[in-house]
Design an enzyme around this catalytic site. Structure first.
Site, PDB file in Angstrom:
ATOM      1  N   THR A 113       0.848  -1.369   0.020  1.00 24.54           N
ATOM      2  CA  THR A 113       0.148  -0.071  -0.052  1.00 24.54           C
ATOM      3  C   THR A 113       0.713   1.476  -0.069  1.00 24.54           C
ATOM      4  O   THR A 113       0.830   2.303  -0.577  1.00 24.54           O
ATOM      5  CB  THR A 113      -0.982  -0.065   1.188  1.00 24.54           C
ATOM      6  OG1 THR A 113      -1.679  -1.231   1.313  1.00 24.54           O
ATOM      7  CG2 THR A 113      -1.998   1.186   1.403  1.00 24.54           C
ATOM      8  N   ILE A 134      -0.295  -7.286  10.141  1.00 22.54           N
ATOM      9  CA  ILE A 134       0.026  -8.300  11.142  1.00 22.54           C
ATOM     10  C   ILE A 134       1.577  -8.763  11.376  1.00 22.54           C
ATOM     11  O   ILE A 134       2.021  -9.178  12.145  1.00 22.54           O
ATOM     12  CB  ILE A 134      -1.117  -9.698  11.159  1.00 22.54           C
ATOM     13  CG1 ILE A 134      -0.782 -10.399   9.846  1.00 22.54           C
ATOM     14  CG2 ILE A 134      -2.294  -9.297  11.450  1.00 22.54           C
ATOM     15  CD1 ILE A 134      -1.057 -11.686  10.066  1.00 22.54           C
ATOM     16  N   ASP A 135       2.255  -8.480  10.007  1.00 22.89           N
ATOM     17  CA  ASP A 135       3.688  -8.780  10.038  1.00 22.89           C
ATOM     18  C   ASP A 135       4.548  -7.785  10.627  1.00 22.89           C
ATOM     19  O   ASP A 135       5.604  -8.188  11.058  1.00 22.89           O
ATOM     20  CB  ASP A 135       4.154  -8.529   8.344  1.00 22.89           C
ATOM     21  CG  ASP A 135       3.101  -9.542   7.464  1.00 22.89           C
ATOM     22  OD1 ASP A 135       2.510 -10.536   8.080  1.00 22.89           O
ATOM     23  OD2 ASP A 135       3.114  -9.531   6.355  1.00 22.89           O
ATOM     24  N   GLU A 230       6.488 -18.427   8.442  1.00 23.96           N
ATOM     25  CA  GLU A 230       5.951 -18.994   7.198  1.00 23.96           C
ATOM     26  C   GLU A 230       7.157 -18.924   6.281  1.00 23.96           C
ATOM     27  O   GLU A 230       7.326 -19.487   5.166  1.00 23.96           O
ATOM     28  CB  GLU A 230       4.654 -18.403   6.805  1.00 23.96           C
ATOM     29  CG  GLU A 230       4.494 -17.102   6.348  1.00 23.96           C
ATOM     30  CD  GLU A 230       3.301 -16.478   5.706  1.00 23.96           C
ATOM     31  OE1 GLU A 230       2.424 -17.225   5.196  1.00 23.96           O
ATOM     32  OE2 GLU A 230       3.169 -15.175   5.818  1.00 23.96           O
ATOM     33  N   ARG A 300      -5.556 -13.354  11.448  1.00 20.42           N
ATOM     34  CA  ARG A 300      -6.111 -12.017  10.849  1.00 20.42           C
ATOM     35  C   ARG A 300      -7.456 -11.851  11.282  1.00 20.42           C
ATOM     36  O   ARG A 300      -8.102 -10.714  11.180  1.00 20.42           O
ATOM     37  CB  ARG A 300      -6.025 -11.985   9.497  1.00 20.42           C
ATOM     38  CG  ARG A 300      -4.460 -12.044   9.086  1.00 20.42           C
ATOM     39  CD  ARG A 300      -4.064 -11.168   7.679  1.00 20.42           C
ATOM     40  NE  ARG A 300      -5.370 -11.032   6.625  1.00 20.42           N
ATOM     41  CZ  ARG A 300      -4.990 -11.862   5.512  1.00 20.42           C
ATOM     42  NH1 ARG A 300      -3.525 -11.932   5.014  1.00 20.42           N
ATOM     43  NH2 ARG A 300      -6.062 -11.620   4.553  1.00 20.42           N
TER      44      ARG A 300
HETATM   45  O1  F6P Z   1       0.704  -9.404   5.050  1.00 22.57           O
HETATM   46  C1  F6P Z   1      -0.244 -10.004   5.847  1.00 22.57           C
HETATM   47  C2  F6P Z   1      -0.219 -11.466   5.572  1.00 22.57           C
HETATM   48  O2  F6P Z   1      -1.199 -11.999   6.285  1.00 22.57           O
HETATM   49  C3  F6P Z   1       1.044 -12.505   5.400  1.00 22.57           C
HETATM   50  O3  F6P Z   1       1.330 -12.679   6.891  1.00 22.57           O
HETATM   51  C4  F6P Z   1       0.671 -13.413   4.722  1.00 22.57           C
HETATM   52  O4  F6P Z   1       1.844 -14.024   3.981  1.00 22.57           O
HETATM   53  C5  F6P Z   1      -0.079 -12.856   3.541  1.00 22.57           C
HETATM   54  O5  F6P Z   1      -0.564 -11.723   4.016  1.00 22.57           O
HETATM   55  C6  F6P Z   1      -1.317 -13.893   3.226  1.00 22.57           C
HETATM   56  O6  F6P Z   1      -2.062 -13.048   2.274  1.00 22.57           O
HETATM   57  P1  F6P Z   1      -3.376 -13.566   1.779  1.00 22.57           P
HETATM   58  O7  F6P Z   1      -4.508 -13.436   2.521  1.00 22.57           O
HETATM   59  O8  F6P Z   1      -3.560 -12.842   0.510  1.00 22.57           O
HETATM   60  O9  F6P Z   1      -3.386 -14.869   1.112  1.00 22.57           O
END
Ligand code: F6P
Length: 378
Positions: A113, A134-135, A230, A300
């Protein structure tokens, strides 16, 4: 005629976004009688001029709501999929901005963003951003909206996994989100008392991880909790990735760049199940049973924590005051008990990794946590 501001939420949703919308809206309405509209689904809604009025009624009773009432997307203004083709929608966005005679646009989002917001600021729009993800990987701010809630969710998941790991004498491998950074795994791992924490910033050696689990076993601890971000990578994987990145940087023409990019993509795809594979490797190296829990989007979802509501309220009200002072082009950062404007141009394109000597890492090491990089002595 009262002035109008626009707001959008973009990128992955996080708890606390609605609290931020409420804070911005209530402050500009209360302090200067401004009106507010919200664009739906991030930059896509801005390009398509899909919006709703954010009046007091709409903003009422949303501070506890997770997600975002505006919806979100990962669409980029300069590369938006329209009719199956990637289109540059920046001029359309400028037209929509002008059509509404917006005084300013607030973009609430993470790393992507900020890059997108900068591209629109370069087109002359009055932009303010708020950091959310959340990162927790945005530079110049102590923390980001959503991190604390995700940290709490991941920690309580680890707490629950402890009892079952203990009862069955198993290795439990827990995967957290965090994209390519380790803040979530590190924070939740420490708070949840994990025995091993594996983060992208510290490449791991599976033998060292296995040895730390066996050492616990020899000391009578017949279970282990391994928290894996991850984006975590073994030493071997890191070497492969570094070589691919080098190839891309040294590419001489477009064809080489394209090949290098698709090799990097293939590399990431090949390690989709890396946490599961790690658990298998640990089973065979330790002869102990392992189970995997991937926390995924649970982290999330749901109600924002008190800390995230507070952060969103602080940042949102400060963003509103910046608009009233006509001070544009900044991200509002949290710095101890202050909020500070930081030029978006400085934030865009940066990522806040966990520094190797960070005091959280040091504290975890002192507590005997294995990061998979150094053999532990027991
Ligand atoms: O950037 C936030 C996040 O939750 C990351 O931790 C994760 O890799 C990614 O988004 C997952 O994205 P999406 O919800 O588009 O699969």
């Amino acid at each position: 005629m009262s002035k109008l501001i626009g707001i959008l939420t973009s990128g992955g949703d996080t708890p606390g976004l609605n609290a931020a919308l409420r804070a911005i809206g209530k402050t500009v309405m209360g302090e200067a009688n401004y009106q507010v509209i919200g664009f739906m689904d991030g930059f896509r809604g801005l390009a398509q001029n899909r919006n709703i009025r954010l009046n007091r009624e709409v903003l009422s009773n949303i501070i506890t709501l997770g997600g975002t009432i505006l919806g979100t997307s990962r669409d980029k203004p300069h590369k938006m999929l329209v009719g199956g083709k990637k289109m540059d929608m920046r001029d359309v966005i400028v037209e929509n901005y002008e059509k509404h005679q917006l005084e300013a646009l607030v973009c609430i989002g993470g790393g992507g963003t900020h890059k997108n917001a900068q591209k629109l600021a370069e087109k002359g729009l009055n932009i303010i951003t708020l950091p959310k993800t959340i990162d927790n990987d945005i530079e110049f701010t102590d923390t980001t909206i959503g991190y604390d809630t995700a940290l709490g969710i991941a920690t309580s998941a680890i707490d629950r996994l402890h009892t079952t790991a203990h009862s069955h004498h198993r290795i439990i491998v827990v995967e957290t989100m965090g994209h390519n950074v380790g803040w979530l795994a590190l924070g939740a791992g420490i708070a949840g008392g994990a025995d091993v924490i594996i983060i992208p910033e510290i490449a791991y050696n599976v033998e060292i991880v296995a040895e730390s689990i066996l050492a616990r076993y020899r000391n009578g601890k017949r279970f282990s909790i391994v928290v894996v971000a991850e984006g975590a990578m073994s030493v071997q994987e890191r070497k492969v990735l570094e070589a691919l990145i080098q190839k891309k940087e040294q590419a001489v023409d477009e064809k080489d760049v394209k090949t290098a990019k698709s090799d990097i993509q293939a590399f990431y795809e090949s390690r989709k199940d890396h946490t599961i594979n790690l658990a298998h490797q640990l089973e065979s190296l330790t002869n102990l049973e392992a189970r995997v829990t991937i926390l995924g989007h649970l982290q999330r979802g749901g109600i924002p924590s008190a800390a995230d509501r507070l952060l969103a309220s602080r940042l949102g009200t400060s963003a509103a005051l910046e608009i009233l002072n006509k001070n544009y082009g900044n991200m509002i950062a949290a710095k101890s008990d202050q909020t500070v404007p930081i030029p978006i141009s400085q934030v865009a394109g940066l990522k806040k990794y966990v520094p190797l000597g960070h005091h959280w890492v040091e504290a975890a090491r002192k507590l005997g946590t294995c990061f998979g990089d150094l053999s532990l002595t027991f």
